[in-house]
Structure formats: C-alpha cells, structure tokens
Design an enzyme around this catalytic site. Structure first.
Site, PDB file in Angstrom:
ATOM      1  N   THR A  28     -56.227  -0.174  27.890  1.00  0.00           N
ATOM      2  CA  THR A  28     -55.555   0.544  28.987  1.00  0.00           C
ATOM      3  C   THR A  28     -54.448  -0.309  29.601  1.00  0.00           C
ATOM      4  O   THR A  28     -53.395   0.217  29.976  1.00  0.00           O
ATOM      5  CB  THR A  28     -56.552   1.018  30.074  1.00  0.00           C
ATOM      6  OG1 THR A  28     -57.479  -0.017  30.331  1.00  0.00           O
ATOM      7  CG2 THR A  28     -57.305   2.256  29.634  1.00  0.00           C
ATOM      8  N   ARG A  36     -61.938   9.590  27.655  1.00  0.00           N
ATOM      9  CA  ARG A  36     -63.089  10.212  28.325  1.00  0.00           C
ATOM     10  C   ARG A  36     -63.254   9.822  29.783  1.00  0.00           C
ATOM     11  O   ARG A  36     -64.078  10.399  30.476  1.00  0.00           O
ATOM     12  CB  ARG A  36     -64.382   9.842  27.589  1.00  0.00           C
ATOM     13  CG  ARG A  36     -64.466  10.428  26.210  1.00  0.00           C
ATOM     14  CD  ARG A  36     -65.783  10.058  25.554  1.00  0.00           C
ATOM     15  NE  ARG A  36     -65.871  10.642  24.227  1.00  0.00           N
ATOM     16  CZ  ARG A  36     -65.278  10.143  23.157  1.00  0.00           C
ATOM     17  NH1 ARG A  36     -64.566   9.052  23.237  1.00  0.00           N
ATOM     18  NH2 ARG A  36     -65.393  10.746  21.994  1.00  0.00           N
ATOM     19  N   ASP A 106     -55.704   1.647  17.682  1.00  0.00           N
ATOM     20  CA  ASP A 106     -54.324   1.242  17.951  1.00  0.00           C
ATOM     21  C   ASP A 106     -53.867  -0.008  17.216  1.00  0.00           C
ATOM     22  O   ASP A 106     -52.682  -0.340  17.240  1.00  0.00           O
ATOM     23  CB  ASP A 106     -54.124   1.060  19.471  1.00  0.00           C
ATOM     24  CG  ASP A 106     -55.177   0.133  20.097  1.00  0.00           C
ATOM     25  OD1 ASP A 106     -55.543  -0.874  19.467  1.00  0.00           O
ATOM     26  OD2 ASP A 106     -55.628   0.427  21.224  1.00  0.00           O
ATOM     27  N   HIS A 123     -63.730   3.838  14.311  1.00  0.00           N
ATOM     28  CA  HIS A 123     -63.119   5.165  14.439  1.00  0.00           C
ATOM     29  C   HIS A 123     -61.809   5.269  13.654  1.00  0.00           C
ATOM     30  O   HIS A 123     -61.023   6.185  13.876  1.00  0.00           O
ATOM     31  CB  HIS A 123     -62.900   5.516  15.917  1.00  0.00           C
ATOM     32  CG  HIS A 123     -64.198   5.735  16.661  1.00  0.00           C
ATOM     33  ND1 HIS A 123     -64.263   5.839  18.030  1.00  0.00           N
ATOM     34  CD2 HIS A 123     -65.471   5.876  16.211  1.00  0.00           C
ATOM     35  CE1 HIS A 123     -65.536   6.026  18.395  1.00  0.00           C
ATOM     36  NE2 HIS A 123     -66.280   6.047  17.312  1.00  0.00           N
ATOM     37  N   CYS A 131     -54.952  11.595   2.986  1.00  0.00           N
ATOM     38  CA  CYS A 131     -54.984  12.948   2.446  1.00  0.00           C
ATOM     39  C   CYS A 131     -56.427  13.436   2.423  1.00  0.00           C
ATOM     40  O   CYS A 131     -57.308  12.764   1.886  1.00  0.00           O
ATOM     41  CB  CYS A 131     -54.398  12.960   1.037  1.00  0.00           C
ATOM     42  SG  CYS A 131     -54.610  14.557   0.214  1.00  0.00           S
ATOM     43  N   CYS A 134     -57.166  14.286  -1.728  1.00  0.00           N
ATOM     44  CA  CYS A 134     -57.392  13.258  -2.751  1.00  0.00           C
ATOM     45  C   CYS A 134     -57.718  11.883  -2.159  1.00  0.00           C
ATOM     46  O   CYS A 134     -58.020  10.947  -2.897  1.00  0.00           O
ATOM     47  CB  CYS A 134     -56.185  13.148  -3.679  1.00  0.00           C
ATOM     48  SG  CYS A 134     -54.711  12.422  -2.915  1.00  0.00           S
ATOM     49  N   CYS A 159     -50.940  15.504  -4.163  1.00  0.00           N
ATOM     50  CA  CYS A 159     -51.726  16.716  -4.427  1.00  0.00           C
ATOM     51  C   CYS A 159     -51.379  17.867  -3.480  1.00  0.00           C
ATOM     52  O   CYS A 159     -51.984  18.938  -3.581  1.00  0.00           O
ATOM     53  CB  CYS A 159     -53.225  16.406  -4.369  1.00  0.00           C
ATOM     54  SG  CYS A 159     -53.887  16.245  -2.694  1.00  0.00           S
ATOM     55  N   THR A 197     -65.958  -0.491  27.013  1.00  0.00           N
ATOM     56  CA  THR A 197     -66.533   0.700  26.393  1.00  0.00           C
ATOM     57  C   THR A 197     -67.626   1.256  27.300  1.00  0.00           C
ATOM     58  O   THR A 197     -68.410   0.495  27.869  1.00  0.00           O
ATOM     59  CB  THR A 197     -67.088   0.416  24.965  1.00  0.00           C
ATOM     60  OG1 THR A 197     -67.923   1.513  24.567  1.00  0.00           O
ATOM     61  CG2 THR A 197     -67.880  -0.870  24.892  1.00  0.00           C
TER      62      THR A 197
END
Ligand SMILES: [Zn+2]
Length: 251
Positions: A28, A36, A106, A123, A131, A134, A159, A197
């Site tokens: 931040t 959240r 980030d 994450h 993709c 593929c 693809c 967190t």
C-alpha cells in the site's frame, strides 16, 4: 509495544531461516490499493470483483475488455518498492530469508532485490499473461502492447485461446507446485513473519498453523486484527514501512 520490537528482533537474529508471508499491506505504501480492506477496491466497488472471477472472465467478452484496461492502468507498472520491501530484501542479503510467500501479484519483492527463486507468488503474477487454452505464457508488456495497438481482448498468438494475467482468479485453482513450495517454506522456517496480510484468505492463513506445527515462532505485523493474533508469539500494528526496518536494524 516497544518492548516487543527487541524481543522479535532477538528471534530474527537467532533464526537460521525466516519465512515472510506478505499481503496487500506490504504494497500500500507503494501506491497499490488493498482489495478487501476498509478502503479496498472490492469493498468500494463490488462489481470490480466480477473481473476476477474465472467463469465471468471466460463467458463475457465485455468483462475481458474491462480486465485488459484495468491491467494496462494497474498501479504496479509505475510502483516502486517501499521501505518494507527493502527490509525483506535486506533479510535476504543477510542470508536469513528462506522465502517470501506473497499474496501480491505486483513483483515488488523482486524489484526490491529479493532473489526471484525465493519469491513464492501464491496468487500468481501480473507481469505475465497466460493462455487459458494452451498454457503459453508471454510477458504482460507484450500483451499490453497489443491492447494499446487496438486489440481490446488479445487472444493467444499460437492457439487463439483466451489470455489472462497469470494471476489466480476466483474459481481458479492454485498451482500445486507453488503451493507445495509455500508449505515447505512455512513448515521449515524458525520464524514466520506475516506482514500486511489480514490472514483471512486460504491457503495463506493456514501457513501460520503449519509454521507453528513445525516449531516456528509466528509474528503478525498488521494494522488490523487478524484471526491468528491470539496464537501468534507477537503481534505488532505499526506501519510496516517503519516497523520492518526497525526490526531488522535491531536484529
Ligand atoms: Zn494458446
């Protein structure tokens, strides 16, 4: 609170390996908003969350167009690591960092100088596009250049499948190998520092239990209360940008 700083610093100084678990609060100060929290992106605009649901993303071209614009305008592209990231990088230079397990997408831990092999992005990362057909990955800059050139929803060049940032959306499974690495880093450390967190999202939260089961101390550094405060060995609420450098200087 002040007598906790030397105590935690003592644990860090005595540790052979420290794992840092970082969340939105780490970034931040770099201008990247929390999702959240009370001022969070999703708290203020719940429809923004629809972009991050895999099902909506695949089903609705308009959601994808909006998501590509949001990626292009993401604050991460101009963000710089802050003092908290620098403190984690200093821990790495001292040879103490087992890993930093991050919920952030980030790339700022690497930008601050933490060795890439010790950053576990549970994450995923905004810095690559993947993709969904593929599995091919390309640098996000390459995909965004196509957006800038007029492709509102650039498909895979191999693809023609739908591309998405290489981040974990709602409804999308975590990458097993990444999760395994996070579990090993939590279970095998002497101190787990959960920084910025809220510890309300799995699997990040359960890593605290794993660390303690493995014999590690649990240190929670977060502005708001977390569900793990009662079982932590220390809880500190100061802003990370001042707190982490202080802990490291004292260690
Ligand atoms: Zn493809």
């Amino acid at each position: 609170m002040d007598d906790l700083v030397p105590r935690v610093a003592g644990w860090l100084a005595a540790a052979r390996s420290v794992t840092v678990l970082s969340g939105a609060g780490m970034s931040t100060d770099s201008g990247i908003p929390d999702f959240r929290g009370p001022q969070g992106v999703w708290t203020k605009d719940p429809s923004a969350q629809a972009m991050f649901t895999l099902q909506n993303y695949v089903a609705d071209p308009a959601v994808r167009v909006r998501a590509w614009r949001s990626r292009r305008d993401h604050p991460a592209w101009v963000a710089r690591p802050n003092a908290a990231h620098a403190a984690v990088a200093a821990l790495d230079r001292r040879g103490l960092l087992r890993a930093v397990v991050t919920q952030n997408i980030d790339g700022l831990h690497q930008a601050a100088g933490v060795a890439a092999e010790r950053v576990i992005e549970i994450h995923g990362t905004l810095r690559e596009a993947e993709c969904l057909g593929c599995g091919r990955r390309v640098p996000m800059a390459e995909a965004l250049a196509r957006v800038d050139a007029g492709e509102a929803d650039p498909p895979c060049l191999v693809c023609r499948g739908i591309q998405k940032s290489a981040t974990i959306s709602f409804g999308q499974a975590l990458v097993p190998a990444v999760l395994d690495a996070a579990v090993a880093a939590a279970h095998g450390c002497d101190v787990l520092v959960a920084a910025g967190t809220s510890l309300q999202v799995q699997p990040a939260a359960s890593l605290c239990d794993l660390a303690q089961t493995g014999g590690a101390r649990l240190v929670v550094l977060n502005a708001e209360p977390t569900p793990y405060d009662h079982q932590a060995d220390a809880v500190l609420r100061e802003p990370l940008g001042t707190l982490l450098p202080r802990l490291l200087a004292a260690a």
